[in-house]
Design a protein around this motif. Structure first.
Motif, PDB file in Angstrom:
ATOM      1  N   PRO A  23       0.813  -1.216   0.000  1.00  0.00           N
ATOM      2  CA  PRO A  23       0.000   0.000   0.000  1.00  0.00           C
ATOM      3  C   PRO A  23       0.849   1.270   0.000  1.00  0.00           C
ATOM      4  O   PRO A  23       1.910   1.324   0.626  1.00  0.00           O
ATOM      5  N   ALA A  24       0.362   2.267  -0.716  1.00  0.00           N
ATOM      6  CA  ALA A  24       1.017   3.578  -0.705  1.00  0.00           C
ATOM      7  C   ALA A  24       0.736   4.263   0.629  1.00  0.00           C
ATOM      8  O   ALA A  24      -0.307   4.051   1.244  1.00  0.00           O
ATOM      9  N   VAL A  25       1.670   5.089   1.069  1.00  0.00           N
ATOM     10  CA  VAL A  25       1.525   5.790   2.350  1.00  0.00           C
ATOM     11  C   VAL A  25       1.184   7.248   2.080  1.00  0.00           C
ATOM     12  O   VAL A  25       2.003   8.010   1.551  1.00  0.00           O
ATOM     13  N   GLY A  26      -0.034   7.642   2.426  1.00  0.00           N
ATOM     14  CA  GLY A  26      -0.460   9.016   2.231  1.00  0.00           C
ATOM     15  C   GLY A  26       0.089   9.946   3.296  1.00  0.00           C
ATOM     16  O   GLY A  26       0.736   9.510   4.259  1.00  0.00           O
ATOM     17  N   VAL A  76       4.729  -0.202  13.357  1.00  0.00           N
ATOM     18  CA  VAL A  76       4.734   0.893  12.395  1.00  0.00           C
ATOM     19  C   VAL A  76       6.058   0.876  11.630  1.00  0.00           C
ATOM     20  O   VAL A  76       7.135   0.967  12.227  1.00  0.00           O
ATOM     21  N   GLU A  77       5.961   0.761  10.303  1.00  0.00           N
ATOM     22  CA  GLU A  77       7.160   0.719   9.456  1.00  0.00           C
ATOM     23  C   GLU A  77       7.475   2.072   8.830  1.00  0.00           C
ATOM     24  O   GLU A  77       8.634   2.404   8.585  1.00  0.00           O
ATOM     25  N   ALA A  78       6.426   2.854   8.552  1.00  0.00           N
ATOM     26  CA  ALA A  78       6.626   4.175   7.954  1.00  0.00           C
ATOM     27  C   ALA A  78       5.417   5.041   8.265  1.00  0.00           C
ATOM     28  O   ALA A  78       4.329   4.530   8.554  1.00  0.00           O
ATOM     29  N   VAL A  79       5.602   6.356   8.213  1.00  0.00           N
ATOM     30  CA  VAL A  79       4.492   7.286   8.445  1.00  0.00           C
ATOM     31  C   VAL A  79       4.542   8.389   7.406  1.00  0.00           C
ATOM     32  O   VAL A  79       5.606   8.730   6.879  1.00  0.00           O
ATOM     33  N   GLY A  80       3.371   8.955   7.107  1.00  0.00           N
ATOM     34  CA  GLY A  80       3.295  10.092   6.205  1.00  0.00           C
ATOM     35  C   GLY A  80       3.806  11.356   6.868  1.00  0.00           C
ATOM     36  O   GLY A  80       3.955  11.429   8.095  1.00  0.00           O
ATOM     37  N   GLY A  81       4.048  12.373   6.046  1.00  0.00           N
ATOM     38  CA  GLY A  81       4.626  13.616   6.546  1.00  0.00           C
ATOM     39  C   GLY A  81       3.774  14.343   7.553  1.00  0.00           C
ATOM     40  O   GLY A  81       4.291  15.124   8.365  1.00  0.00           O
ATOM     41  N   GLY A  82       2.447  14.109   7.538  1.00  0.00           N
ATOM     42  CA  GLY A  82       1.562  14.797   8.467  1.00  0.00           C
ATOM     43  C   GLY A  82       1.248  14.024   9.726  1.00  0.00           C
ATOM     44  O   GLY A  82       0.449  14.467  10.558  1.00  0.00           O
ATOM     45  N   VAL A  83       1.876  12.872   9.900  1.00  0.00           N
ATOM     46  CA  VAL A  83       1.567  12.011  11.048  1.00  0.00           C
ATOM     47  C   VAL A  83       2.344  12.475  12.278  1.00  0.00           C
ATOM     48  O   VAL A  83       3.575  12.602  12.237  1.00  0.00           O
ATOM     49  N   THR A  84       1.631  12.715  13.352  1.00  0.00           N
ATOM     50  CA  THR A  84       2.251  13.129  14.613  1.00  0.00           C
ATOM     51  C   THR A  84       1.936  12.172  15.766  1.00  0.00           C
ATOM     52  O   THR A  84       2.589  12.227  16.811  1.00  0.00           O
ATOM     53  N   SER A  85       0.925  11.295  15.575  1.00  0.00           N
ATOM     54  CA  SER A  85       0.469  10.454  16.674  1.00  0.00           C
ATOM     55  C   SER A  85       1.268   9.165  16.823  1.00  0.00           C
ATOM     56  O   SER A  85       1.259   8.549  17.899  1.00  0.00           O
ATOM     57  N   PHE A  86       1.933   8.743  15.752  1.00  0.00           N
ATOM     58  CA  PHE A  86       2.658   7.475  15.766  1.00  0.00           C
ATOM     59  C   PHE A  86       4.030   7.657  15.137  1.00  0.00           C
ATOM     60  O   PHE A  86       4.230   8.547  14.298  1.00  0.00           O
ATOM     61  N   GLY A  87       4.959   6.795  15.550  1.00  0.00           N
ATOM     62  CA  GLY A  87       6.304   6.848  15.001  1.00  0.00           C
ATOM     63  C   GLY A  87       6.779   5.469  14.578  1.00  0.00           C
ATOM     64  O   GLY A  87       6.223   4.438  15.001  1.00  0.00           O
ATOM     65  N   VAL A  88       7.785   5.429  13.732  1.00  0.00           N
ATOM     66  CA  VAL A  88       8.349   4.164  13.268  1.00  0.00           C
ATOM     67  C   VAL A  88       8.805   3.342  14.479  1.00  0.00           C
ATOM     68  O   VAL A  88       9.451   3.864  15.395  1.00  0.00           O
ATOM     69  N   GLY A  89       8.430   2.073  14.480  1.00  0.00           N
ATOM     70  CA  GLY A  89       8.794   1.179  15.576  1.00  0.00           C
ATOM     71  C   GLY A  89       7.721   1.001  16.628  1.00  0.00           C
ATOM     72  O   GLY A  89       7.818   0.102  17.470  1.00  0.00           O
ATOM     73  N   ALA A 108      -1.961   0.084   5.346  1.00  0.00           N
ATOM     74  CA  ALA A 108      -1.902   1.533   5.546  1.00  0.00           C
ATOM     75  C   ALA A 108      -3.236   2.004   6.110  1.00  0.00           C
ATOM     76  O   ALA A 108      -4.296   1.704   5.549  1.00  0.00           O
ATOM     77  N   VAL A 109      -3.175   2.723   7.233  1.00  0.00           N
ATOM     78  CA  VAL A 109      -4.389   3.229   7.875  1.00  0.00           C
ATOM     79  C   VAL A 109      -4.194   4.698   8.234  1.00  0.00           C
ATOM     80  O   VAL A 109      -3.072   5.134   8.503  1.00  0.00           O
ATOM     81  N   PRO A 110      -5.267   5.488   8.255  1.00  0.00           N
ATOM     82  CA  PRO A 110      -5.145   6.894   8.661  1.00  0.00           C
ATOM     83  C   PRO A 110      -4.739   6.995  10.129  1.00  0.00           C
ATOM     84  O   PRO A 110      -5.190   6.190  10.955  1.00  0.00           O
ATOM     85  N   GLN A 111      -3.943   7.980  10.463  1.00  0.00           N
ATOM     86  CA  GLN A 111      -3.504   8.121  11.858  1.00  0.00           C
ATOM     87  C   GLN A 111      -4.672   8.392  12.802  1.00  0.00           C
ATOM     88  O   GLN A 111      -4.595   8.095  13.994  1.00  0.00           O
ATOM     89  N   GLY A 112      -5.767   8.924  12.262  1.00  0.00           N
ATOM     90  CA  GLY A 112      -6.937   9.185  13.097  1.00  0.00           C
ATOM     91  C   GLY A 112      -7.944   8.054  13.099  1.00  0.00           C
ATOM     92  O   GLY A 112      -9.030   8.189  13.655  1.00  0.00           O
TER      93      GLY A 112
END
Length: 323
Positions: A23-26, A76-89, A108-112
């Motif tokens: 999946p692409a990461v938005g 979590v393997e990767a996050v989009g540029g606007g993600v603040t709630s989760f981090g890699v690992g 891939a799921v929305p951070q919210g």
């Protein structure tokens, strides 16, 4: 990545494991490396498109979503540029009905969305089955407004929903009667049930006790059959629509009369619910019951087993084998 896919509706055999695009990461997405997922009744219904009206949601002639799977736990393997709630690992778990996609190596799921940090004390295989049964059970508690000291009967107490309901009711100080078979009576007692009715020995609707609420967690009974079990003003709730969709229609009719009523618990699917489930697990108020584990390559076998109607709790799919 590997994923369990289906391109047509049908029996478990329509599901095969194949290589598909990751999946692409938005901008606001979290990419989860899925370690464990489940096969549940929701997955089975969408895969078979039964009842037929579900095709309005899934696609009239063929499925819109090739990869099913609602529950998941992973890293979590990767996050989009606007993600603040989760981090890699981060270790996370969640529920993704509608978008699906959990029967795969990556999701891939929305951070919210309905995603939260995993409780520390559980494994991925223990966390993955934590959301579906529990969020339906929590909907029952919310709609029925159960209180400490009340008496509640749970029909189908050994399924994912029923086993969660027994635990969560006890967590709220409710006196619980669980309906199950002989072989699983000790299991439900271990979940906290105060009393067990063995449906192989007697018709549970002939029980002499009366209840503030009856929760049919498998949708195999009706208000008509269970009405006599209810105290005056008692509630009947079911996890299924019922014959002729009566469990959706009766909540509109029964409030017009004084006495016993039907309510239908529409569950909420959001981040708050998943966080709450995590807190319940950490507090010891709930622990998912696991029946069997299958590797992703044998997911069709998992579907077959779930559709026997004999599973206890949840059936887990291991995507990344534990160390």
């Amino acid at each position: 990545m590997k994923a369990a896919v289906h391109s047509r509706y049908g029996p478990p055999e329509v599901v095969t494991v194949a290589e598909v695009e990751k999946p692409a990461v938005g901008e606001d997405d979290v990419l989860v490396r899925v370690h464990a997922t489940t096969v549940n009744r929701t997955d089975c219904a969408y895969r078979a498109a039964k009842p037929f009206f579900m095709r309005a949601l899934t696609g009239l002639t063929r499925p819109r979503q090739a990869v099913l799977g609602t529950e998941y736990a992973g890293v979590v393997e990767a996050v989009g540029g606007g993600v603040t709630s989760f981090g890699v690992g981060d270790r996370v778990f969640g529920y993704n009905e509608g978008a699906f996609g959990a029967h795969a190596e990556y999701l891939a799921v929305p951070q919210g969305g309905a995603i939260a940090a995993m409780p520390d004390a559980v494994t991925f295989e223990e966390a993955a089955p934590g959301t579906e049964g529990a969020h339906y059970a929590l909907a029952f508690l919310r709609v029925a407004r159960v209180r400490a000291g009340q008496d509640v009967l749970v029909h189908g107490a050994t399924g994912a929903i029923g086993s969660a309901a027994v635990q969560l009711l006890k967590h709220h100080g409710v006196t619980v009667t669980a309906v199950c078979d002989t072989a699983r009576a000790e299991l439900v007692k271990g979940l906290g049930a105060d009393r067990v009715v063995d449906y192989t020995a007697q018709d549970f609707t002939e029980d002499g006790q009366r209840y503030d609420a009856v929760f049919d967690a498998v949708g195999k009974s009706t208000f008509g059959r269970c009405r006599r079990l209810l105290k005056p003003g008692g509630l009947y709730l079911s996890s299924e629509l019922g014959p002729g969709w009566q469990n959706v229609l009766l909540p509109l009719v029964t409030p017009l009369f004084r006495g016993r009523k039907v309510k239908f618990p529409f569950p909420r699917q959001n981040q708050e619910i998943v966080r709450h489930i995590g807190e319940l697990i950490e507090a010891g108020g709930f622990r998912p019951v696991i029946d069997r584990r299958y590797p992703l390559e044998r997911i069709a076998d998992a579907y077959r087993y779930v559709e026997t109607g004999q599973k206890t709790g949840s059936v887990v799919i291991t995507v990344v084998p534990p160390n």
